[in-house]
Scaffold this motif. Structure first.
Motif, PDB file in Angstrom:
ATOM      1  N   PHE A 188       0.829  -1.208   0.000  1.00 37.24           N
ATOM      2  CA  PHE A 188       0.000   0.000   0.000  1.00 37.24           C
ATOM      3  C   PHE A 188       0.866   1.262   0.000  1.00 37.24           C
ATOM      4  O   PHE A 188       0.565   2.238  -0.693  1.00 37.24           O
ATOM      5  CB  PHE A 188      -0.922   0.011   1.218  1.00 37.24           C
ATOM      6  N   GLU A 189       1.929   1.246   0.789  1.00 34.42           N
ATOM      7  CA  GLU A 189       2.807   2.414   0.853  1.00 34.42           C
ATOM      8  C   GLU A 189       3.479   2.683  -0.486  1.00 34.42           C
ATOM      9  O   GLU A 189       3.622   3.841  -0.905  1.00 34.42           O
ATOM     10  CB  GLU A 189       3.856   2.213   1.944  1.00 34.42           C
ATOM     11  N   ALA A 190       3.889   1.617  -1.174  1.00 35.74           N
ATOM     12  CA  ALA A 190       4.515   1.785  -2.483  1.00 35.74           C
ATOM     13  C   ALA A 190       3.520   2.324  -3.506  1.00 35.74           C
ATOM     14  O   ALA A 190       3.845   3.205  -4.305  1.00 35.74           O
ATOM     15  CB  ALA A 190       5.106   0.455  -2.959  1.00 35.74           C
ATOM     16  N   GLU A 191       2.304   1.784  -3.482  1.00 35.12           N
ATOM     17  CA  GLU A 191       1.259   2.275  -4.389  1.00 35.12           C
ATOM     18  C   GLU A 191       0.975   3.754  -4.120  1.00 35.12           C
ATOM     19  O   GLU A 191       0.833   4.559  -5.057  1.00 35.12           O
ATOM     20  CB  GLU A 191      -0.022   1.458  -4.207  1.00 35.12           C
ATOM     21  N   ALA A 192       0.890   4.131  -2.854  1.00 41.59           N
ATOM     22  CA  ALA A 192       0.614   5.522  -2.512  1.00 41.59           C
ATOM     23  C   ALA A 192       1.727   6.438  -3.000  1.00 41.59           C
ATOM     24  O   ALA A 192       1.469   7.535  -3.515  1.00 41.59           O
ATOM     25  CB  ALA A 192       0.443   5.652  -0.995  1.00 41.59           C
ATOM     26  N   LYS A 193       2.964   5.990  -2.868  1.00 44.12           N
ATOM     27  CA  LYS A 193       4.095   6.835  -3.268  1.00 44.12           C
ATOM     28  C   LYS A 193       4.126   7.061  -4.773  1.00 44.12           C
ATOM     29  O   LYS A 193       4.297   8.193  -5.241  1.00 44.12           O
ATOM     30  CB  LYS A 193       5.408   6.225  -2.794  1.00 44.12           C
ATOM     31  N   VAL A 194       3.948   5.995  -5.556  1.00 42.86           N
ATOM     32  CA  VAL A 194       4.068   6.154  -7.007  1.00 42.86           C
ATOM     33  C   VAL A 194       2.890   6.928  -7.593  1.00 42.86           C
ATOM     34  O   VAL A 194       3.001   7.520  -8.669  1.00 42.86           O
ATOM     35  CB  VAL A 194       4.211   4.780  -7.716  1.00 42.86           C
ATOM     36  N   HIS A 195       1.760   6.945  -6.868  1.00 42.90           N
ATOM     37  CA  HIS A 195       0.593   7.685  -7.364  1.00 42.90           C
ATOM     38  C   HIS A 195       0.425   9.040  -6.679  1.00 42.90           C
ATOM     39  O   HIS A 195      -0.524   9.764  -6.978  1.00 42.90           O
ATOM     40  CB  HIS A 195      -0.685   6.853  -7.194  1.00 42.90           C
ATOM     41  N   GLY A 196       1.316   9.346  -5.738  1.00 43.80           N
ATOM     42  CA  GLY A 196       1.250  10.638  -5.087  1.00 43.80           C
ATOM     43  C   GLY A 196      -0.003  10.837  -4.259  1.00 43.80           C
ATOM     44  O   GLY A 196      -0.561  11.937  -4.213  1.00 43.80           O
ATOM     45  N   ARG A 197      -0.459   9.781  -3.584  1.00 51.45           N
ATOM     46  CA  ARG A 197      -1.667   9.850  -2.767  1.00 51.45           C
ATOM     47  C   ARG A 197      -1.389   9.322  -1.373  1.00 51.45           C
ATOM     48  O   ARG A 197      -0.356   8.708  -1.110  1.00 51.45           O
ATOM     49  CB  ARG A 197      -2.795   9.017  -3.387  1.00 51.45           C
ATOM     50  N   GLY A 198      -2.336   9.558  -0.465  1.00 51.14           N
ATOM     51  CA  GLY A 198      -2.272   8.930   0.831  1.00 51.14           C
ATOM     52  C   GLY A 198      -2.692   7.480   0.723  1.00 51.14           C
ATOM     53  O   GLY A 198      -3.414   7.098  -0.209  1.00 51.14           O
ATOM     54  N   VAL A 199      -2.279   6.662   1.675  1.00 52.68           N
ATOM     55  CA  VAL A 199      -2.603   5.235   1.629  1.00 52.68           C
ATOM     56  C   VAL A 199      -4.111   5.011   1.592  1.00 52.68           C
ATOM     57  O   VAL A 199      -4.610   4.155   0.853  1.00 52.68           O
ATOM     58  CB  VAL A 199      -1.976   4.509   2.840  1.00 52.68           C
ATOM     59  N   ALA A 200      -4.854   5.782   2.354  1.00 50.62           N
ATOM     60  CA  ALA A 200      -6.303   5.598   2.410  1.00 50.62           C
ATOM     61  C   ALA A 200      -6.986   5.892   1.086  1.00 50.62           C
ATOM     62  O   ALA A 200      -8.095   5.408   0.831  1.00 50.62           O
ATOM     63  CB  ALA A 200      -6.895   6.481   3.512  1.00 50.62           C
ATOM     64  N   ASP A 201      -6.327   6.677   0.227  1.00 50.81           N
ATOM     65  CA  ASP A 201      -6.936   7.071  -1.053  1.00 50.81           C
ATOM     66  C   ASP A 201      -6.470   6.218  -2.228  1.00 50.81           C
ATOM     67  O   ASP A 201      -6.836   6.486  -3.372  1.00 50.81           O
ATOM     68  CB  ASP A 201      -6.604   8.541  -1.348  1.00 50.81           C
ATOM     69  N   VAL A 202      -5.653   5.208  -1.959  1.00 48.51           N
ATOM     70  CA  VAL A 202      -5.100   4.385  -3.043  1.00 48.51           C
ATOM     71  C   VAL A 202      -6.189   3.519  -3.666  1.00 48.51           C
ATOM     72  O   VAL A 202      -6.983   2.881  -2.955  1.00 48.51           O
ATOM     73  CB  VAL A 202      -3.953   3.501  -2.509  1.00 48.51           C
ATOM     74  N   GLU A 203      -6.229   3.487  -4.995  1.00 44.52           N
ATOM     75  CA  GLU A 203      -7.107   2.578  -5.743  1.00 44.52           C
ATOM     76  C   GLU A 203      -6.268   1.367  -6.141  1.00 44.52           C
ATOM     77  O   GLU A 203      -5.333   1.484  -6.940  1.00 44.52           O
ATOM     78  CB  GLU A 203      -7.663   3.275  -6.986  1.00 44.52           C
ATOM     79  N   LEU A 204      -6.574   0.198  -5.598  1.00 48.84           N
ATOM     80  CA  LEU A 204      -5.715  -0.965  -5.757  1.00 48.84           C
ATOM     81  C   LEU A 204      -5.937  -1.725  -7.056  1.00 48.84           C
ATOM     82  O   LEU A 204      -5.129  -2.580  -7.417  1.00 48.84           O
ATOM     83  CB  LEU A 204      -5.907  -1.912  -4.578  1.00 48.84           C
ATOM     84  N   GLU A 205      -7.005  -1.449  -7.776  1.00 51.66           N
ATOM     85  CA  GLU A 205      -7.309  -2.200  -9.005  1.00 51.66           C
ATOM     86  C   GLU A 205      -7.300  -3.697  -8.679  1.00 51.66           C
ATOM     87  O   GLU A 205      -7.871  -4.132  -7.698  1.00 51.66           O
ATOM     88  CB  GLU A 205      -6.314  -1.844 -10.119  1.00 51.66           C
ATOM     89  N   GLU A 206      -6.614  -4.515  -9.488  1.00 53.11           N
ATOM     90  CA  GLU A 206      -6.667  -5.956  -9.268  1.00 53.11           C
ATOM     91  C   GLU A 206      -5.949  -6.383  -7.994  1.00 53.11           C
ATOM     92  O   GLU A 206      -6.175  -7.493  -7.484  1.00 53.11           O
ATOM     93  CB  GLU A 206      -6.081  -6.717 -10.473  1.00 53.11           C
ATOM     94  N   LEU A 207      -5.060  -5.524  -7.450  1.00 48.58           N
ATOM     95  CA  LEU A 207      -4.377  -5.869  -6.207  1.00 48.58           C
ATOM     96  C   LEU A 207      -5.334  -5.901  -5.020  1.00 48.58           C
ATOM     97  O   LEU A 207      -5.003  -6.417  -3.964  1.00 48.58           O
ATOM     98  CB  LEU A 207      -3.238  -4.885  -5.928  1.00 48.58           C
ATOM     99  N   GLY A 208      -6.528  -5.335  -5.183  1.00 48.45           N
ATOM    100  CA  GLY A 208      -7.508  -5.344  -4.107  1.00 48.45           C
ATOM    101  C   GLY A 208      -8.410  -6.556  -4.136  1.00 48.45           C
ATOM    102  O   GLY A 208      -9.328  -6.671  -3.312  1.00 48.45           O
ATOM    103  N   GLU A 209      -8.192  -7.482  -5.050  1.00 49.07           N
ATOM    104  CA  GLU A 209      -9.044  -8.656  -5.157  1.00 49.07           C
ATOM    105  C   GLU A 209      -8.599  -9.751  -4.189  1.00 49.07           C
ATOM    106  O   GLU A 209      -7.503  -9.695  -3.613  1.00 49.07           O
ATOM    107  CB  GLU A 209      -9.030  -9.173  -6.602  1.00 49.07           C
TER     108      GLU A 209
END
Length: 386
Positions: A101-122
């Motif tokens: 989650f932290e890596a996704e947030a960093k590369v998208h410039g968002r907070g962790v709570a706002d990350v859209e995980l796409e298929e990683l959220g399945e």
């Protein structure tokens, strides 16, 4: 210590790592129980035997009832917190998800709570992450070492998205190597696998020294012609001496055109750059020319600074670098009263010369006599402890 060496042969994905651990003997029941506890229904972790470039491996058969509904980071973490899991399994799985989650947030410039995980959220992400954590616990793995990881060069136009930005973020600090030319894979390492390796493992330059006990091979879905699309895990135990060994780097350079008075300055520069030790030795080079070999010992994370110091403080045009293993005794520094002696249990003792010089100056006594007294006290203590 039980050590797992992850040999990333052709690539790695979460299901490949889980299949490899099952192939190495991880309990299927324990893995299925852990995954089922998180998903809230019974899920069996079945595998099939396949071949990749002639190499036998296991491939994970994904359960057909996994939901494609995408969850947010907090929902995935909540599922772990609610589940009846062993503390070690929960801790490892949580560490992997948080790292992802932290890596996704960093590369998208968002907070962790706002990350859209796409298929990683399945749910298959939970299957892989929890399954690997449970498999490691089943095998009693205490340390995970990871080989160099094959990685295709980034695309110029970004159309094929390999490697994914989040994968590169997760693999910061890991040793990468070019993937085999012509490998027809969109990505060699998935974000889920990168998160598992990053959160639970460490990058090592070579296979650790250990007694091999089990081997497992996990296969990816594709079977490219250029490389076996598998990840291999080697499980073994290290000896006590190997556990105590510290991995360090030695840098060396031979110079025959450095002014003699500049050699001590070069040693000082290497130590200031982070070298643990630095030394010189007289040598003879071609045509019988007298020269000096300059060496330095350092940690891997100070390699760049120490290497730079070689080029800046000496006349060398190149630096040799190789890894060494240094078993060490535990050390501590104690102050002694020259009038009373030493206290505490010691395996080896030697007075620090700079401190001896300072004590001699303050006491108005010869350095040689202070050094002799301190040494005698140290050896007397060793005799008493025997």
């Amino acid at each position: 210590m039980n050590v797992l060496y992850v040999d990333v042969v052709g690539g790695a994905a979460g299901d490949m790592l889980l299949a490899a651990l099952l192939d190495a003997g991880a309990s299927r029941d324990e893995v299925s129980d852990a995954v089922s506890a998180v998903l809230g229904r019974r899920v069996e972790c079945a595998t099939t035997e396949v071949r990749r470039r002639g190499l036998r491996a296991l491939a994970l058969s994904a359960p057909g009832d996994l939901s494609a509904e995408r969850r947010r980071p907090r929902e995935l973490l909540d599922a772990l917190e609610r589940a009846a899991l062993e503390d070690g399994v929960r801790a490892r799985a949580t560490a992997v998800l948080r790292r992802l989650f932290e890596a996704e947030a960093k590369v998208h410039g968002r907070g962790v709570a706002d990350v859209e995980l796409e298929e990683l959220g399945e749910e298959d992400t939970l299957l892989d992450v929890v399954g690997v954590a449970a498999a490691l616990a089943s095998l009693g793995v205490e340390r995970v070492d990871v080989s160099a990881i094959p990685m295709p060069p980034p695309s110029n136009d970004g159309t094929h998205g390999s490697p994914a930005p989040v994968t590169l973020e997760l693999l910061m600090g890991f040793l990468l190597r070019p993937s085999v030319a012509g490998t027809d894979l969109r990505e060699t390492v998935t974000p889920t696998a990168a998160a598992i390796l990053s959160a639970l493992g460490r990058s090592v330059p070579e296979m650790p020294e250990f007694v091999l006990e089990r081997v497992g091979v996990g296969a990816g879905a594709r079977d490219p012609t250029s490389v076996a699309n598998v990840v291999r895990v080697l499980l073994g135990t290290t000896s006590p001496s190997a556990d105590r060994a510290r991995r360090l780097l030695v840098l060396e350079a031979n110079v025959d055109d450095l002014e003699p008075e500049l050699v001590p300055d070069a040693i000082d520069a290497l130590l200031a750059a982070g070298a643990l030790d630095a030394w010189t030795a007289p040598i003879l080079m071609k045509r019988g020319r007298p020269a000096v070999a300059i060496s330095a010992l350092c940690e891997r994370d100070t390699l760049d600074e120490v290497r730079r110091a070689f080029f800046e403080a000496t006349t060398t045009l190149g630096v040799r670098v190789h890894e060494v293993s240094r078993p060490e005794l535990d050390r501590r520094i104690v102050e002694i009263d020259l009038a009373e002696g030493l206290d505490g249990r010691t395996l080896n003792a030697k007075p620090e010369h700079a401190d001896v010089v300072e004590a001699a100056r303050k006491l108005g006594r010869p350095v040689r006599s202070v050094h002799a007294q301190a040494s005698a006290l140290a050896y007397r203590l060793l005799e008493e402890e025997r």
